[in-house]
Enzyme design. Structure first.
Site, mmCIF file in Angstrom:
data_model
loop_
_atom_site.group_PDB
_atom_site.id
_atom_site.type_symbol
_atom_site.label_atom_id
_atom_site.label_comp_id
_atom_site.label_asym_id
_atom_site.label_seq_id
_atom_site.Cartn_x
_atom_site.Cartn_y
_atom_site.Cartn_z
ATOM 1 N N GLY A 1 36.153 0.256 14.435
ATOM 2 C CA GLY A 1 36.652 0.058 13.077
ATOM 3 C C GLY A 1 35.638 -0.214 12.002
ATOM 4 O O GLY A 1 35.965 -0.127 10.815
ATOM 5 N N PRO B 1 33.170 1.519 19.140
ATOM 6 C CA PRO B 1 32.762 2.074 17.850
ATOM 7 C C PRO B 1 32.786 3.607 17.859
ATOM 8 O O PRO B 1 32.457 4.228 18.865
ATOM 9 C CB PRO B 1 31.321 1.568 17.708
ATOM 10 C CG PRO B 1 30.828 1.514 19.124
ATOM 11 C CD PRO B 1 32.022 1.080 19.949
ATOM 12 N N ARG C 1 39.196 15.491 6.062
ATOM 13 C CA ARG C 1 39.306 14.136 5.512
ATOM 14 C C ARG C 1 39.619 14.077 4.009
ATOM 15 O O ARG C 1 40.465 13.276 3.597
ATOM 16 C CB ARG C 1 38.047 13.326 5.831
ATOM 17 C CG ARG C 1 37.724 13.268 7.343
ATOM 18 C CD ARG C 1 36.673 12.235 7.695
ATOM 19 N NE ARG C 1 37.158 10.892 7.474
ATOM 20 C CZ ARG C 1 36.875 10.160 6.429
ATOM 21 N NH1 ARG C 1 36.050 10.610 5.515
ATOM 22 N NH2 ARG C 1 37.404 8.978 6.279
ATOM 23 N N CYS D 1 44.457 28.644 0.813
ATOM 24 C CA CYS D 1 45.456 28.875 -0.230
ATOM 25 C C CYS D 1 46.394 27.707 -0.422
ATOM 26 O O CYS D 1 47.612 27.835 -0.230
ATOM 27 C CB CYS D 1 46.221 30.149 0.077
ATOM 28 S SG CYS D 1 45.099 31.540 -0.021
ATOM 29 N N GLU D 2 45.842 26.571 -0.703
ATOM 30 C CA GLU D 2 46.653 25.473 -1.229
ATOM 31 C C GLU D 2 45.753 24.539 -2.022
ATOM 32 O O GLU D 2 44.563 24.413 -1.736
ATOM 33 C CB GLU D 2 47.433 24.739 -0.139
ATOM 34 C CG GLU D 2 46.646 24.082 0.943
ATOM 35 C CD GLU D 2 47.593 23.335 1.910
ATOM 36 O OE1 GLU D 2 47.907 22.185 1.600
ATOM 37 O OE2 GLU D 2 47.997 23.920 2.922
ATOM 38 N N TYR E 1 34.932 12.326 12.810
ATOM 39 C CA TYR E 1 36.213 12.823 12.305
ATOM 40 C C TYR E 1 36.012 14.069 11.436
ATOM 41 O O TYR E 1 36.711 14.262 10.444
ATOM 42 C CB TYR E 1 36.960 11.715 11.551
ATOM 43 C CG TYR E 1 37.098 10.462 12.392
ATOM 44 C CD1 TYR E 1 37.907 10.475 13.527
ATOM 45 C CD2 TYR E 1 36.394 9.292 12.109
ATOM 46 C CE1 TYR E 1 38.009 9.353 14.337
ATOM 47 C CE2 TYR E 1 36.492 8.170 12.915
ATOM 48 C CZ TYR E 1 37.303 8.206 14.021
ATOM 49 O OH TYR E 1 37.408 7.102 14.823
#
Ligand code: LLP
Length: 420
Positions: A240, A276, A315, A344-345, A373
């Site tokens: 975290g 971690p 992210r 396409c958004e 991530y």
């Protein structure tokens, strides 16, 4: 500290100029620095030195690449896994089964069997129901599962809601006020050896206080369990610890974290485990991308359209996350632009109104702090294929994950005959 720096006006990963990687492998591509991974692994371990010899289990979900895991295995790290797939990766990378902890609220029957048969070190049991299922499987296999009970301490981690895990309403762990009775009941099961508790309240934590509060609750629970005659020899404090995504952000250092943990766990007399992820891998990677073109529409800033998209780095679209965006060969000129991908958004936006290096068509740039991530959350949305990954070590580099072409994904699909 990381090893992505300008040398002679060109960004390098360690001793490798990023344009060499773009040339050899194409873009977009994730580039990891072995020296940075190793450094982070050592800094984190040294920060925990006041705690004796804690067990460190890298959160595989943050970067499951086999080569990355191998680097960390060589540093003596174990693994925190949350699926059979992650377990297989940790084992394939050379992590010892006994150094692997298995977390997750939805471990399937097959995954529990797999964990037991692999001889993993610890199951972090997230519910009483899971505990009974694991006990039954273990008995059938003639094994005993070493377990920690994951508790939900009902603490606000003060991070993004989507990555906050320690509030009562979150799906993780068992409520702390019911933990003692559940621990005792599961402890009576033949197939289980309840040896401790686990906690993880969220990711990208920018303050230590919520963790300290949660650890304080864990300490009280350990005392309560022991008073009730239960044995507690292990505590897993999760992961975290956050990292700065902006160059000038201040975050608690691993040393401050270690000092807080030493304070919070004083007198516990247990073997500690840490999980971690981001703090090890985050700043050890960048996403290298090339500008497809720039375009203007309306009076606002121009759009810089890069060849990476939200399918490669989710992210920003998913959490509104910030990633520093820098030219590989900055001219010194600056611009304000919207940084977007080709998907396409409108959600496929990395940054709005970002002040950044001036860029034009064909230029290379990086999204920083993409080692955690990043690739692991990639998808093939818009039939874009899966992004490649490269590991740099000094002046050499290797492709550690092939780019998966859209055609390869299409090859796995079938049109049934009866549609003809
Ligand atoms: N242990 C457990 C049980 C976890 O659920 C996690 C992360 C970790 C350890 C590692 O946490 P870290 O040290 O990396 O903060 N996709 C999100 C992050 C999700 C984190 C999920 N759990 C993001 O991109 O920010």
């Amino acid at each position: 500290m990381d090893h992505f720096e300008l040398r002679g006006g060109v960004m390098h990963a360690e001793d490798v100029p990023l344009p060499d990687i773009a040339e050899a492998v194409g873009t977009p591509v994730y580039v990891y620095s072995r020296a940075t991974l190793t450094r982070h692994a050592r800094v984190f371990r040294e920060a925990l030195a006041p705690l004796g010899t804690p067990h460190i289990a890298f959160a595989v979900k943050s970067n499951p690449n086999l080569a990355v895991l191998r680097v960390l295995a060589k540093e003596g790290y174990g693994a925190d896994v949350v699926s059979g797939g992650e377990l297989d990766r940790a084992l394939a990378a050379g992590m010892k089964p006994e150094d692997i902890v298995f977390s997750g609220v939805g471990k399937t029957h097959a995954e529990l069997v797999h964990g037991l048969e692999s001889g993993i070190g610890q199951f972090n049991v997230e519910s009483e129901e899971e505990g009974y299922e694991l006990a039954a499987i273990a008995e059938r296999l003639g094994k005993t599962a070493d377990c920690a009970l994951r508790i939900n301490p009902d603490v606000d981690a003060r991070t993004h809601a989507k990555i906050s895990t320690g509030k009562r309403e979150n799906k993780f762990g068992v409520p702390i006020d019911r933990a003692a009775e559940i621990y005792a009941r599961l402890g009576a099961e033949n197939g289980l050896h309840m040896r401790g508790v686990a906690v993880h309240i969220g990711s990208q934590l920018g303050e230590l206080e919520p963790m300290e509060e949660a650890f304080g609750k864990v300490g009280a629970l350990v005392r309560e369990l022991r008073d009730a005659g239960c044995s507690v020899t292990h505590v897993d404090l999760g992961g975290g610890l956050g990292v700065p995504y902006k160059a000038d952000d201040a975050f608690p250092s691993p040393v401050e974290y270690g000092a807080m943990v030493a304070r919070a766990t004083k007198g516990w007399d247990v073997q500690l485990t840490f999980e971690p992820g981001r703090v090890i891998a985050g700043n050890a990677g960048v996403l290298l991308t090339r500008v497809v073109r720039t375009k203007r529409s309306g009076n606002g800033p121009p759009f810089v359209i890069v060849d990476a998209a939200m399918n490669d780095l989710a992210r920003p679209a998913m959490y509104g996350a910030w990633h520093d965006f820098d030219a590989v060969s900055p001219s010194g000129d600056r611009m304000t632009a919207h940084i977007v991908g080709p998907i396409c958004e409108t959600g496929d936006t990395f940054a709005m109104d970002r002040e950044c290096d001036a860029l034009s068509s064909g230029d290379l740039a990086v999204f920083r702090t993409a080692g955690a991530y990043g690739a692991t959350m990639a998808s093939s949305y818009n039939s874009r294929g899966f992004v490649a990954e490269v590991l740099v070590d000094g002046d050499r580099f290797a492709v550690v994950a092939d780019r998966i072409a859209p055609s390869a994904i299409m090859d796995a699909e079938r049109v049934p005959e009866w549609l003809d």
